[in-house]
Design a protein around this motif. Structure first.
Motif, PDB file in Angstrom:
ATOM      1  N   VAL A   1      -5.064 -36.502  12.344  1.00 56.51           N
ATOM      2  CA  VAL A   1      -3.990 -36.878  11.428  1.00 56.51           C
ATOM      3  C   VAL A   1      -4.026 -35.886  10.272  1.00 56.51           C
ATOM      4  O   VAL A   1      -5.072 -35.699   9.645  1.00 56.51           O
ATOM      5  CB  VAL A   1      -4.187 -38.310  10.886  1.00 56.51           C
ATOM      6  N   GLU A   2      -2.883 -35.242  10.010  1.00 50.51           N
ATOM      7  CA  GLU A   2      -2.812 -34.306   8.885  1.00 50.51           C
ATOM      8  C   GLU A   2      -2.907 -35.087   7.573  1.00 50.51           C
ATOM      9  O   GLU A   2      -2.148 -36.031   7.355  1.00 50.51           O
ATOM     10  CB  GLU A   2      -1.492 -33.539   8.914  1.00 50.51           C
ATOM     11  N   ALA A   3      -3.840 -34.703   6.716  1.00 53.64           N
ATOM     12  CA  ALA A   3      -3.983 -35.329   5.413  1.00 53.64           C
ATOM     13  C   ALA A   3      -4.715 -34.370   4.492  1.00 53.64           C
ATOM     14  O   ALA A   3      -5.659 -33.704   4.914  1.00 53.64           O
ATOM     15  CB  ALA A   3      -4.748 -36.643   5.526  1.00 53.64           C
ATOM     16  N   ALA A   4      -4.275 -34.301   3.266  1.00 51.58           N
ATOM     17  CA  ALA A   4      -4.948 -33.482   2.259  1.00 51.58           C
ATOM     18  C   ALA A   4      -5.759 -34.405   1.365  1.00 51.58           C
ATOM     19  O   ALA A   4      -5.251 -35.433   0.891  1.00 51.58           O
ATOM     20  CB  ALA A   4      -3.915 -32.716   1.443  1.00 51.58           C
TER      21      ALA A   4
ATOM     22  N   LEU B   1     -15.119 -43.697   3.039  1.00 52.60           N
ATOM     23  CA  LEU B   1     -13.799 -43.752   2.403  1.00 52.60           C
ATOM     24  C   LEU B   1     -13.343 -42.335   2.097  1.00 52.60           C
ATOM     25  O   LEU B   1     -14.147 -41.494   1.705  1.00 52.60           O
ATOM     26  CB  LEU B   1     -13.851 -44.553   1.105  1.00 52.60           C
ATOM     27  N   VAL B   2     -12.054 -42.055   2.281  1.00 52.42           N
ATOM     28  CA  VAL B   2     -11.481 -40.754   1.983  1.00 52.42           C
ATOM     29  C   VAL B   2     -10.265 -40.961   1.100  1.00 52.42           C
ATOM     30  O   VAL B   2      -9.332 -41.674   1.487  1.00 52.42           O
ATOM     31  CB  VAL B   2     -11.070 -40.016   3.289  1.00 52.42           C
ATOM     32  N   ALA B   3     -10.277 -40.351  -0.081  1.00 51.60           N
ATOM     33  CA  ALA B   3      -9.109 -40.398  -0.966  1.00 51.60           C
ATOM     34  C   ALA B   3      -8.183 -39.252  -0.574  1.00 51.60           C
ATOM     35  O   ALA B   3      -8.622 -38.106  -0.492  1.00 51.60           O
ATOM     36  CB  ALA B   3      -9.542 -40.275  -2.415  1.00 51.60           C
ATOM     37  N   VAL B   4      -6.925 -39.563  -0.313  1.00 48.80           N
ATOM     38  CA  VAL B   4      -5.949 -38.537   0.103  1.00 48.80           C
ATOM     39  C   VAL B   4      -4.873 -38.401  -0.965  1.00 48.80           C
ATOM     40  O   VAL B   4      -4.629 -39.302  -1.754  1.00 48.80           O
ATOM     41  CB  VAL B   4      -5.329 -38.857   1.476  1.00 48.80           C
ATOM     42  N   ARG B   5      -4.242 -37.229  -0.964  1.00 51.34           N
ATOM     43  CA  ARG B   5      -3.144 -36.981  -1.896  1.00 51.34           C
ATOM     44  C   ARG B   5      -1.953 -37.834  -1.495  1.00 51.34           C
ATOM     45  O   ARG B   5      -1.630 -37.946  -0.314  1.00 51.34           O
ATOM     46  CB  ARG B   5      -2.732 -35.523  -1.849  1.00 51.34           C
ATOM     47  N   PRO B   6      -1.289 -38.430  -2.495  1.00 49.04           N
ATOM     48  CA  PRO B   6      -0.082 -39.197  -2.158  1.00 49.04           C
ATOM     49  C   PRO B   6       1.002 -38.265  -1.633  1.00 49.04           C
ATOM     50  O   PRO B   6       1.066 -37.110  -2.033  1.00 49.04           O
ATOM     51  CB  PRO B   6       0.342 -39.822  -3.491  1.00 49.04           C
ATOM     52  N   SER B   7       1.806 -38.754  -0.740  1.00 42.47           N
ATOM     53  CA  SER B   7       2.856 -37.912  -0.169  1.00 42.47           C
ATOM     54  C   SER B   7       4.105 -37.895  -0.997  1.00 42.47           C
ATOM     55  O   SER B   7       4.299 -38.564  -1.924  1.00 42.47           O
ATOM     56  CB  SER B   7       3.207 -38.368   1.238  1.00 42.47           C
TER      57      SER B   7
END
Length: 65
Positions: free
Chosen positions: A33-36, A59-65
């Motif tokens: 899954v693409e996620a930054a 847990l992984v914090a990702v940038r909001p889209s």
């Protein structure tokens, strides 16, 4: 990129189950899954790690889209 557990159609699941029998070991299927990841301060990273320890999870914090 993240790799959660894959959702499999029956033919793929059957192929994996056959391989598991041949290997004599469970096989886990993951899907990309693409996620930054989010750019967090050291304080926020510490809070994330503390909750990981408390919950026994990753847990992984990702940038909001």
């Amino acid at each position: 990129m993240l790799y959660p557990i894959a959702t499999l159609e029956a033919t793929k699941l059957n192929a994996i189950q056959t391989l598991e029998q041949e290997l004599g070991s469970p096989v886990v299927a993951l899907a990309p899954v693409e996620a930054a990841t989010a750019d967090l301060s050291e304080d926020k990273i510490a809070k994330l790690r503390a909750l990981e320890d408390e919950l026994g999870l990753v847990l992984v914090a990702v940038r909001p889209s």
